[in-house]
Motif scaffolding. Structure first.
Motif, short mmCIF file in Angstrom:
data_model
loop_
_atom_site.label_atom_id
_atom_site.label_comp_id
_atom_site.label_asym_id
_atom_site.label_seq_id
_atom_site.Cartn_x
_atom_site.Cartn_y
_atom_site.Cartn_z
N THR A 152 -13.28 3.57 -6.53
CA THR A 152 -12.25 3.71 -5.85
C THR A 152 -13.18 3.27 -4.32
O THR A 152 -14.16 3.43 -4.07
CB THR A 152 -12.10 5.12 -5.20
OG1 THR A 152 -11.50 5.95 -6.13
CG2 THR A 152 -11.34 5.13 -3.99
N GLY A 202 -4.66 0.23 -8.94
CA GLY A 202 -3.94 1.16 -8.32
C GLY A 202 -3.28 1.86 -9.30
O GLY A 202 -3.79 2.40 -10.20
N SER A 203 -2.01 2.51 -8.91
CA SER A 203 -1.30 3.30 -9.94
C SER A 203 -0.03 2.47 -10.80
O SER A 203 0.44 3.26 -11.55
CB SER A 203 -0.50 4.31 -9.28
OG SER A 203 0.45 3.77 -8.33
N ALA A 222 -8.87 0.87 -2.77
CA ALA A 222 -8.25 0.37 -3.96
C ALA A 222 -8.83 0.96 -4.95
O ALA A 222 -9.97 1.40 -4.92
CB ALA A 222 -8.78 -1.42 -4.03
N THR A 245 -7.64 1.31 4.27
CA THR A 245 -7.00 1.23 2.98
C THR A 245 -8.03 1.41 1.90
O THR A 245 -9.08 1.51 1.99
CB THR A 245 -6.31 -0.13 2.80
OG1 THR A 245 -7.20 -1.19 2.69
CG2 THR A 245 -5.25 -0.49 3.87
N THR A 296 0.87 -1.43 0.15
CA THR A 296 0.06 -0.02 -0.03
C THR A 296 1.06 1.37 0.08
O THR A 296 1.98 1.13 0.65
CB THR A 296 -0.89 0.00 1.20
OG1 THR A 296 -0.08 0.06 2.31
CG2 THR A 296 -1.91 -1.13 1.15
N ASP A 297 0.50 2.22 -0.77
CA ASP A 297 1.29 3.49 -0.81
C ASP A 297 1.01 4.37 0.34
O ASP A 297 0.26 3.80 1.18
CB ASP A 297 1.25 4.17 -2.14
CG ASP A 297 -0.19 4.58 -2.35
OD1 ASP A 297 -0.93 4.85 -1.34
OD2 ASP A 297 -0.45 5.02 -3.63
N VAL A 357 -3.36 3.20 -0.61
CA VAL A 357 -4.06 2.64 -1.72
C VAL A 357 -3.07 1.13 -2.12
O VAL A 357 -1.94 1.29 -2.09
CB VAL A 357 -3.85 3.68 -3.04
CG1 VAL A 357 -4.46 2.89 -4.26
CG2 VAL A 357 -4.65 4.99 -2.61
N HIS A 358 -3.92 0.35 -2.33
CA HIS A 358 -3.36 -0.87 -2.52
C HIS A 358 -2.54 -0.99 -4.07
O HIS A 358 -3.26 -0.57 -4.96
CB HIS A 358 -4.66 -2.16 -2.85
CG HIS A 358 -4.91 -2.32 -1.31
ND1 HIS A 358 -4.41 -3.24 -0.52
CD2 HIS A 358 -6.16 -2.04 -0.76
CE1 HIS A 358 -4.97 -3.47 0.57
NE2 HIS A 358 -6.06 -2.57 0.52
N GLN A 359 -1.42 -1.67 -4.15
CA GLN A 359 -0.50 -1.75 -5.20
C GLN A 359 -0.23 -3.18 -5.45
O GLN A 359 -0.19 -3.60 -4.58
CB GLN A 359 0.56 -0.85 -5.17
CG GLN A 359 0.49 0.78 -4.89
CD GLN A 359 -0.48 1.50 -5.93
OE1 GLN A 359 -0.47 0.93 -6.95
NE2 GLN A 359 -1.00 2.70 -5.58
#
Length: 493
Positions: free
Chosen positions: A161, A189-190, A170, A168, A52-53, A57-59
Motif C-alpha cells: 500500500t 487496486g481492487s 495504490a 491518494t 480513484t475510488d 485508491v487508484h483503480q
C-alpha cells in the motif's frame, strides 16, 4: 508398403507431432491466459481507464482497443515520481515494512524504516522500492482473476500500500512468477485484471527488514593514528591470546605476545588488525535478535571474540564457528544486528598460537646492536645516523654501521649477510623440545641501551633444533637454518 500408404503415414505422424506441441503449449499456459483470436497483442498499447475510488485508491480497467480487440497490451498503472511518495506499507513472507519518505526542498528523498530509526539503511534499496511503487508498468494483461490458484493470488507473496503526497493510494498485490521467466503477475487496486510486470520490478516488493539494513558492520578509522590498535585480545575455540603494540626501536615488529613473551607474526597480526574496523557484510541475518535467534546463529556462546583498543575507541566483535561454506555470523558490541561474512575476511576467528608466533626465533635490527656474539666469537658494532637534504628540501636518513672482530674491522658487505642468516632463523613451530647436551649454536645480542638477549639451539630431532631465548623454550628451528648460520661463522675463523 505402397507410396500412397507411406505418404498417409507421414502425414498422420506430422499431425500427431503438431497436436502434441499444441497440447504442451496449452498445458504451459496458466488457465486464465486468454487464447481469444481477437485479443490485442502485447505489443499494442492497452486501453486503460483510470480512476480513484471513494477511499482514494487508484483503480485501472483495461478496455477493448480502438479496433475492437479484447483487452491486452502494455501500459503504465502509475506515473508518479519517488518524491511524490509519503509512505509505503509492505506485507510479505518476511513480515511488515513501513517506510516513510520526506523530500527536503532541493534535496534527495530521505527514507525511514519505522521502528528501526536507529539503524542505518542500505544505500539505494529504499530508492528502488520507491521507483517501483511510483512508476509501475506492465508488459501485458494475462487475464482476469477468477479465484483460482494458478496466478498465486490465493496466497499473495506481497501486498503493498503506497500513500502519495496527493493523499491518494495504490494497492499492489504480487502473485506468482509467469512461466518461462516472462515476468511476475500482479493485481492493481481492487480490479480483477492480472498484469505481467518485469520480475525485477516485482522483486522490490518482496524485501524484508534485513534486506534494507546497511551491510556496513563498522566504520574505518577516521585517520591513520586511530587505525592502529594498542592491544588486541582474541579468543578462538576456547583459547585466548593478547597482542600488545611494540613501540621499541630494536625490532621491526608491530606486536608482541606474553606468556612467554615473544614477538607476534607480522603476517598474522597484520591480517587480524586489518579485519577489525571498516568491515562489510555479505548479508544481514537478524535485527534485534531474540535469545533463540542468537542461539541459532551460534552467538549465544560465541566461537570467537575480539576486543581491540584504539586511541579513539574500543571495538568488540563476536563470531560463530565457520560453517561448511566458510561463512560466520558476526555481531558488533552495541549494535544489535547479526551479519554474515566470509571467515577469510575475519582471520582472527580461526587464529591459533602457532599462527600468531613470530616467523623468526628472534630477529633484531642490526642498527640497534652494539654486540653480536656467536659461539663465543664476539663482534662489536657501532651505527652512525646520517641526514641529507636534496635540492628540493626533502630530508632522508641513512645508517652506516661499522663492525669489528677484535681489533680487525670487518667489511659490512661480508658481515651483514651472516648477521641476517642468524637473525632470520625461522621458527618451525612453538612446541617444546629437548635441551639436553651441548648447544650447537649460541647467540648473544647486546643493544645500545645495555640490554641483551641470549639464544641457544639444541639438537632435538634429525631435522629440528630446540630454540631457547633467555632461558625459555620458544619452539623449534630447522636444522638447515642452523647449518647455514654455522657455515657463515666459519668464514670469520
Amino acid at each position: 508398403m505402397s507410396k500412397s500408404k507411406k505418404l498417409t503415414l507421414i502425414v498422420i505422424i506430422a499431425a500427431a507431432v503438431i497436436l502434441s506441441g499444441v497440447m504442451v503449449l496449452l498445458l504451459l499456459l496458466p488457465k486464465g491466459e486468454t487464447t481469444d483470436p481477437d485479443a490485442a497483442t502485447p505489443d499494442e498499447p492497452a486501453n486503460i481507464s483510470y480512476s480513484t475510488d471513494e477511499n482514494g485508491v487508484h483503480q485501472a480497467v483495461i478496455g477493448r482497443t480502438t479496433d475492437g480487440k479484447s483487452g491486452n497490451g502494455y501500459g503504465a498503472l502509475l506515473e508518479y515520481v519517488p518524491s511524490d511518495i509519503k509512505s509505503m506499507h509492505i506485507e510479505n513472507e518476511y513480515g511488515t515494512l513501513d517506510i516513510t519518505a520526506t523530500t527536503p526542498e532541493g534535496e534527495a528523498t530521505e527514507y525511514t524504516l519505522v521502528g528501526f530509526e536507529d539503524f542505518e539503511l542500505k544505500s539505494g534499496t529504499a530508492d528502488t522500492i520507491a521507483n517501483a511503487a511510483s512508476t509501475l508498468s506492465f508488459t501485458r494483461v494475462a487475464g482476469k482473476d477468477k479465484g483460482g490458484s494458478e496466478f498465486g493470488f490465493d496466497d499473495p507473496r506481497s501486498v503493498v500500500t503506497v500513500t502519495y503526497t496527493d493523499d491518494t493510494k495504490a494497492i499492489i498485490t504480487v502473485g506468482a512468477d509467469a512461466p518461462q521467466g516472462k515476468g511476475t503477475y500482479v493485481k492493481f487496486g481492487s480490479g480483477e485484471e492480472i498484469y505481467v510486470v518485469e520480475a525485477e520490478t516485482a522483486k522490490n516488493f518482496l524485501y524484508g527488514v534485513n534486506d534494507l539494513m546497511s551491510l556496513t558492520i563498522n566504520d574505518a578509522a577516521s585517520d591513520s593514528d586511530s587505525s592502529l590498535a594498542q592491544t588486541i585480545s582474541v579468543t578462538s575455540n576456547g583459547a585466548s591470546y593478547t597482542l600488545n603494540r611494540y613501540t621499541g626501536v630494536k625490532f621491526s615488529s608491530t606486536y608482541y605476545m606474553t606468556d612467554p613473551t615473544r614477538f607476534a607474526s607480522e603476517s598474522e597480526s597484520s591480517k587480524i588488525e586489518g579485519a577489525i574496523r571498516g568491515l562489510y557484510a555479505d548479508s544481514v541475518v537478524y535485527v534485534n535478535p531474540s535469545d533463540s535467534q542468537l542461539s541459532d546463529a551460534g552467538l549465544s556462546e560465541p566461537y570467537a571474540t575480539l576486543s581491540a583498543e584504539y586511541p579513539d575507541t574500543t571495538v568488540t566483535l563476536y563470531a560463530s564457528q565457520p560453517d561448511s561454506d566458510g561463512v560466520v555470523n558476526l555481531m558488533v558490541s552495541g549494535k544489535n544486528v547479526v551479519y554474515t561474512i566470509k571467515a577469510e575476511k575475519v582471520p582472527w576467528v580461526e587464529t591459533t598460537y602457532a599462527k600468531l608466533c613470530s616467523e623468526y626465533v628472534l630477529y633484531p635490527k642490526m642498527t640497534a646492536l652494539t654486540g653480536f656474539e656467536v659461539n663465543g666469537k664476539a663482534f662489536k658494532l657501532s651505527t652512525r645516523e646520517s641526514h641529507t637534504t636534496d635540492d628540493d628540501g626533502n630530508e632522508s636518513t641513512s645508517y652506516v654501521t661499522t663492525v669489528f672482530l677484535g681489533d680487525e674491522e670487518i667489511q659490512i658487505e661480508n658481515f651483514s649477510g651472516f648477521c641476517s642468516d642468524v637473525g632470520m632463523i625461522e621458527l618451525a613451530d612453538p612446541d617444546n623440545g629437548s635441551t639436553g647436551g651441548d648447544a650447537a649454536l649460541t647467540v648473544k645480542y647486546t643493544y645500545e641501551d645495555g640490554d641483551s638477549d641470549e639464544l641457544a639451539f639444541y639438537p632435538d630431532t634429525d631435522t629440528l633444533y630446540t630454540a631457547i631465548v633467555n632461558g625459555k623454550v620458544m619452539g623449534h628451528a630447522r636444522k638447515a637454518d642452523i647449518t647455514r648460520a654455522l657455515e657463515g661463522l666459519e668464514k670469520f675463523n
